[in-house]
Scaffold this motif. Structure first.
Motif, PDB file in Angstrom:
ATOM      1  N   ALA A   4      73.462  40.282   3.145  1.00 48.01           N
ATOM      2  CA  ALA A   4      72.387  41.225   3.449  1.00 48.01           C
ATOM      3  C   ALA A   4      71.595  41.475   2.178  1.00 48.01           C
ATOM      4  CB  ALA A   4      72.952  42.533   3.983  1.00 48.01           C
ATOM      5  N   TRP A 117      76.937  44.219  12.991  1.00 47.46           N
ATOM      6  CA  TRP A 117      75.841  44.366  12.052  1.00 47.46           C
ATOM      7  C   TRP A 117      74.822  45.426  12.465  1.00 47.46           C
ATOM      8  CZ3 TRP A 117      74.144  44.409   7.487  1.00 47.46           C
ATOM      9  CH2 TRP A 117      72.769  44.361   7.210  1.00 47.46           C
ATOM     10  N   GLN A 121      73.908  48.225   9.817  1.00 48.41           N
ATOM     11  CA  GLN A 121      72.530  48.306   9.331  1.00 48.41           C
ATOM     12  C   GLN A 121      71.958  49.701   9.547  1.00 48.41           C
ATOM     13  OE1 GLN A 121      68.260  45.963   9.887  1.00 48.41           O
ATOM     14  NE2 GLN A 121      69.759  45.903  11.519  1.00 48.41           N
ATOM     15  N   ILE A 137      65.504  45.459   5.162  1.00 50.19           N
ATOM     16  CA  ILE A 137      66.845  44.879   5.208  1.00 50.19           C
ATOM     17  C   ILE A 137      66.814  43.610   6.047  1.00 50.19           C
ATOM     18  CG2 ILE A 137      69.260  45.261   5.823  1.00 50.19           C
ATOM     19  CD1 ILE A 137      68.862  48.207   5.454  1.00 50.19           C
TER      20      ILE A 137
END
Length: 472
Positions: A4, A117, A121, A137
């Motif tokens: 990431a 994820w 996130q 991101i």
């Protein structure tokens, strides 16, 4: 592995705005030579005045008035980046600051702990927003691809190498991190996207461009790895905030203090530790610093609690001289053990744990005003309990309800006509070894009002009953 990239496009500006309590005031960051000052970044309020990055300060003043100028400080940006690395260390053991204004995290091994994820996130974004930092991101199969895709995307998640290559192929050639000379050369050749460059023969690229160009392209595709230096958190936390004006009231110090405490809490969460002692230095224009020491009985890392404790120590303090800067130092960082709670907590929602209440009382009343009790192996009631800083348990074993919960500071003389004796006497003979010898017969008593107490008769000097405590 999954990587990431957290890109912070306005890190320099956000580093300044997060320390101010007037976000709606037009503000610009300036830099450059003294003869030609240039606007490096502008906040939304300044943009509405028509100001933009790249303008000279002279042109900006001719266009608008009433905006605040702040000198760009690379040291401040570096300090915030180190803080972010410590914060990100909570989510990954592999955190890198290889690229400026960006964090690289290997999150493939973290998803089992923090969830899929999208959940992770969302958590990252929420905490970055709380820190006052704007972000983009991107998730990709290698760190170089994640960083370059963040130049054009936000929220893109690619867990497969083929999908990563497809997305990279659509990037503009000037957004993939190539040297300026190489990207301009590709543009003159009519190649606008990375996919068109990747379609060229490797040997042709090797003949026309430096070896670094092919190396970067291979790293983008994950064919070669990028040597990253991973972040290791320091053993202490220190931050300094320049107020840029003289402060003479406690109220004006609360906003910067809260921001510094929030940064401390983020650092502690990243290191998975707590803080037991920290110091707040009030730096004056003249004279030595005023040092405010905050000590806790147990390690904590909750930002709200730490702020309340620091605030409780700050408000009674008399500020003898104007404060110009604040500095927070925390070197005692023991392991943090979360409090164990039942699955269904019976406490009311508004109630707080005793540990937090204890620390708040100590901050308000002083360290010596809040004491615990420790049981001692002594039959004399006045010696069976001793003050203790942490309320450590002692060795005295007593049956439940065999002793009163409230002992009087000094025995109170009773009239036998006003009380009724309940049961037989309990004799206590003790203390001959330390000069406090006692020989007493203790009785449970009940007053006319129905109150139950504990009274004794001194066998050495027969006389009246003396009340020594009350039962609950």
């Amino acid at each position: 592995m999954l990587w990431a990239c957290i890109l912070l496009p306005q890190l320099a500006l956000d580093s300044v705005l997060r320390e101010r309590d007037d976000p709606d005031t037009p503000l610009v960051l300036i830099g450059g030579a003294t003869q030609r000052r240039v606007l490096q970044a502008v906040n939304p309020a300044a943009a509405r005045l028509g100001l933009r990055a790249g303008q000279t300060l002279m042109a900006a003043r001719a266009l608008a008035d009433g905006f605040t100028c702040v000198e760009a400080d690379p040291a401040q940006v570096e300090q915030v980046q180190q803080l972010l690395a410590a914060w990100a260390y909570r989510y990954s053991a592999q955190v890198s600051l290889h690229y400026p204004r960006a964090l690289l995290l290997e999150v493939g091994s973290s998803l089992q702990l923090f969830g899929p994820w999208p959940v992770l996130q969302a958590r990252l974004r929420e905490e970055l927003d709380a820190l006052g930092l704007r972000q983009r991101i991107v998730l990709a199969s290698n760190p170089v691809a994640a960083r370059m895709l963040a130049n054009c995307h936000d929220g893109l998640a690619l867990s497969d190498a083929d999908d990563t290559r497809t997305a990279l192929g659509k990037l503009p050639i000037n957004k993939v991190g190539l040297p300026t000379e190489a990207s301009e050369a590709f543009t003159r050749m009519g190649l606008r996207q990375l996919g068109e460059v990747l379609g060229l023969p490797r040997d042709a690229l090797a003949r026309r461009f430096a070896a670094g160009v092919q190396l970067h392209l291979d790293q983008l595709l994950g064919l070669r790895s990028l040597g990253l230096e991973f972040y290791l958190p320091p053993d202490r936390f220190e931050t300094r905030l320049e107020l840029n004006f003289d402060v003479e009231s406690h109220q004006a110090l609360l906003f910067p203090l809260r921001r510094m405490i929030n940064d401390l809490a983020a650092f502690l969460a990243g290191r998975d530790c707590g803080v037991q002692r920290f110091e707040l230095h009030l730096e004056h224009v003249e004279g030595p610093d005023t040092v405010l020491k905050v000590g806790l009985l147990a390690a904590e890392r909750d930002a709200t609690l730490l702020f309340e404790l620091a605030r409780g120590r700050l408000e009674p303090l008399r500020i003898t001289a104007p404060v110009r800067n604040l500095r927070l130092l925390a070197a005692d960082l023991p392991a943090f053990v979360p409090q164990h709670q039942a699955l269904f907590d019976p406490r009311a929602q508004q109630a707080q744990p005793w540990e937090q209440l204890r620390e708040r009382l100590r901050a308000r009343l002083g360290d010596e005003a809040v004491q615990g009790l420790r049981a001692e192996a002594d039959h004399r009631p006045e010696c069976a309990w001793q003050l203790a800083s942490q309320g450590a348990s002692g060795t005295l074993q007593a049956a439940a309800d065999s002793r009163p919960g409230w002992l009087l500071a000094a025995p109170l003389r009773l009239s036998e006509a006003d009380v009724q004796l309940l049961g037989r006497a309990e004799r206590i003979e003790s203390g001959w070894w330390d000069g406090g010898d006692v020989r007493r017969d203790y009785y449970r008593i009940e007053t006319r009002e129905g109150l139950r107490g504990w009274a004794y008769q001194d066998l050495a000097e027969p006389g009246p009953l003396w009340l020594q405590g009350w039962f609950a």
